[in-house]
Every structure is written in C-alpha cells, then in structure tokens.
Write a protein that holds these residues in place. Structure first.
Motif, PDB file in Angstrom:
ATOM      1  N   ASP A  12       1.214   3.028   7.878  1.00 19.99           N
ATOM      2  CA  ASP A  12       1.221   4.638   7.247  1.00 19.99           C
ATOM      3  C   ASP A  12       1.991   5.803   8.562  1.00 19.99           C
ATOM      4  O   ASP A  12       1.742   5.240   9.147  1.00 19.99           O
ATOM      5  N   ASP A  58       0.097   1.867   3.346  1.00 22.93           N
ATOM      6  CA  ASP A  58       0.273   3.377   2.927  1.00 22.93           C
ATOM      7  C   ASP A  58       1.593   3.263   1.113  1.00 22.93           C
ATOM      8  O   ASP A  58       2.115   3.169   1.343  1.00 22.93           O
ATOM      9  N   VAL A  59       1.079   4.280   0.358  1.00 22.57           N
ATOM     10  CA  VAL A  59       2.076   4.979  -0.638  1.00 22.57           C
ATOM     11  C   VAL A  59       3.051   5.245  -0.349  1.00 22.57           C
ATOM     12  O   VAL A  59       4.214   4.924  -0.300  1.00 22.57           O
ATOM     13  N   ARG A  60       2.970   6.304   0.144  1.00 23.27           N
ATOM     14  CA  ARG A  60       3.433   7.961  -0.031  1.00 23.27           C
ATOM     15  C   ARG A  60       3.827   7.590   1.545  1.00 23.27           C
ATOM     16  O   ARG A  60       3.152   8.301   2.261  1.00 23.27           O
ATOM     17  N   ASP A  65       8.769   3.339  -0.583  1.00 25.75           N
ATOM     18  CA  ASP A  65       7.535   4.041  -0.101  1.00 25.75           C
ATOM     19  C   ASP A  65       6.522   2.309  -0.136  1.00 25.75           C
ATOM     20  O   ASP A  65       7.154   1.305  -0.232  1.00 25.75           O
ATOM     21  N   VAL A  84      -3.644  -2.395  -0.696  1.00 23.74           N
ATOM     22  CA  VAL A  84      -2.281  -0.611  -0.525  1.00 23.74           C
ATOM     23  C   VAL A  84      -3.589   0.560  -0.495  1.00 23.74           C
ATOM     24  O   VAL A  84      -4.471   0.724  -0.538  1.00 23.74           O
ATOM     25  N   THR A  86      -4.129   4.261  -0.499  1.00 25.12           N
ATOM     26  CA  THR A  86      -3.766   5.727  -1.024  1.00 25.12           C
ATOM     27  C   THR A  86      -5.208   6.780  -1.188  1.00 25.12           C
ATOM     28  O   THR A  86      -6.142   6.648  -1.249  1.00 25.12           O
ATOM     29  N   THR A  87      -3.829   7.796  -1.934  1.00 27.30           N
ATOM     30  CA  THR A  87      -5.491   8.519  -2.062  1.00 27.30           C
ATOM     31  C   THR A  87      -5.399   8.933  -3.073  1.00 27.30           C
ATOM     32  O   THR A  87      -6.775   9.532  -3.610  1.00 27.30           O
ATOM     33  N   ASP A  91      -1.925  10.292  -6.459  1.00 33.85           N
ATOM     34  CA  ASP A  91      -0.492   9.516  -5.754  1.00 33.85           C
ATOM     35  C   ASP A  91      -0.243   8.822  -7.056  1.00 33.85           C
ATOM     36  O   ASP A  91      -0.993   7.848  -7.129  1.00 33.85           O
ATOM     37  N   VAL A  94       0.784   4.357  -7.370  1.00 36.02           N
ATOM     38  CA  VAL A  94      -0.926   3.291  -7.431  1.00 36.02           C
ATOM     39  C   VAL A  94      -0.606   2.191  -8.040  1.00 36.02           C
ATOM     40  O   VAL A  94      -0.943   1.045  -7.779  1.00 36.02           O
ATOM     41  N   PHE A 105      -7.178  -1.933  -3.503  1.00 34.85           N
ATOM     42  CA  PHE A 105      -6.945  -1.176  -3.254  1.00 34.85           C
ATOM     43  C   PHE A 105      -7.856  -0.248  -2.495  1.00 34.85           C
ATOM     44  O   PHE A 105      -8.714  -0.504  -2.745  1.00 34.85           O
TER      45      PHE A 105
END
Length: 219
Positions: A12, A58-60, A65, A84, A86-87, A91, A94, A105
C-alpha cells in the motif's frame, strides 16, 4: 505441534494503512508480516524475494497499479495468493482484478479483524469477496464491454446439482450456506465446489462467481 504463521506481504502506498495492519498482526500469533511495499513494482520484487503466503495488494498506487502487479505476481510459479484492497466506490479499476488472478477483494473500511480473517481464508486456499460487495461488483463487471474478452466457457459436464451449487456460489453464499440451502452436508457442498473447480478449470471461488454470471445462472 506449532504451525508456522501465515507470511503476509503488505502492499500500500499509504504507510498508515500498512502500519495499522502491521501493529494488529504483531499481536496475532498465526500471522506474520514478511515485508512491506509501497508500489506495484516493489511488490513484484518482494513477492519473488520473500515468497510470502499472501499478498494484501492496494489498487491505486503510483507507477504500476495493484491490478497489473497482481497479474504479474500470480503468473509466477508457486505464486502467493493475492487479496486486492480497494476503496471500491471510487475505484473503477477494481473490475480488472477479476481477471488478474486475485483470490479476493477487501474494502478499506472493513474492520481490521475482518481483514485478518480474510487473509486466513485465502491462505487456506479459498477465495472471497467482501460482504456486501459481491453482487454489485460482479454485476458491474458483467455490464462492462470488453472487446478482447474471451468467449464464455460452457457448462458441459456439469451436473444439475453442480449447476445449483454454482448458482449459489455466484450469489456469494459460503459452503455452509449452500449446504443449508440445498439440505446437504457442508462436506458435500465443499466436494461439489471442488468438482466445479476441476470441471470449469477455475482457479478459485472468484472465477466461479464470474462463470456463474457469464452463464446466466445469476440474474
């Protein structure tokens, strides 16, 4: 006999997120932080060097990425399982992780204890999607046009009972919930899911969910 702890790589770009998980895991005997990374590129290098059991991704992140990093990490021989992070609501990337090899997820607003439980589930060879996310996530994925998307796999060889199980997997039910719904034992439900993995060449439960939607079993 003592069991070796599950070794986790935390990925992250926000140090506070990693720190929160690291502190919590320090008090959890069955989990161990194998390493930390702040970017997708660093995650790939550390996954190969440290050989963790699970990567919380994390994704971003700046540069590469989490989706592309997951694709590369899971392609390696003896690859770790990837969760994964993610928010979700903001996002859009995803959905690509469904095809990247991720085993599940998580959303960042989940309780930390729930994230630790998810790590254990994935390390045991199962897969999951955060509660409340399954239907929305897959429906959104299924609605997105993909020009290069491979044709859907058929369900040839799948029995009527296995089709019922696949439908319930697509709705996000656990093996225990499937057993209760179909009035069978949990062991029988687990066996049906295992046969679906084999017959449909699915890597994990996430891919079974996708197949259920692609086959039209889940409206």
């Amino acid at each position: 006999m003592s069991t070796a702890p599950i070794r986790v790589l935390l990925v992250d770009d926000q140090p506070l997120v990693r720190a929160g998980l690291r502190v919590l895991m320090a008090d959890t005997p069955d989990l161990e932080v194998a390493g930390e990374a702040g970017s997708g590129t660093e995650a790939i290098a550390l996954a190969r060097e440290l050989a963790p059991d699970v990567v919380v991704m994390d994704v971003r992140m700046p540069g590469m990425d989490g989706i592309e990093a997951t694709r590369i990490v899971t392609a390696d021989p003896g690859a770790p399982r990837v969760l994964v992070l993610t928010t979700f609501d903001d996002d859009e990337y995803v959905y690509g992780a469904l095809r990247s090899g991720a085993s599940g997820f998580l959303v960042k607003d989940m309780a930390l204890d729930d994230i630790l439980s998810a790590i254990r589930v994935v390390a045991a060879g199962d897969a999951l999607i955060a509660p409340g996310v399954t239907r929305r996530l897959i429906e959104e994925f299924a609605a997105r046009p993909e020009p290069t998307r491979p044709p859907s796999r058929g369900l040839n060889g799948v029995t009527e009972r296995e089709r019922e199980v696949l439908t319930l997997v697509g709705r996000g039910l656990s093996n225990g919930e499937i057993a209760e719904r179909l009035h069978i034992s949990a062991a029988t439900a687990k066996a049906h899911v295992a046969r679906l993995f084999s017959k449909l060449d699915a890597r994990d439960r996430v891919q079974l969910v996708i197949l259920a939607y692609e086959a039209g079993l889940v409206p």
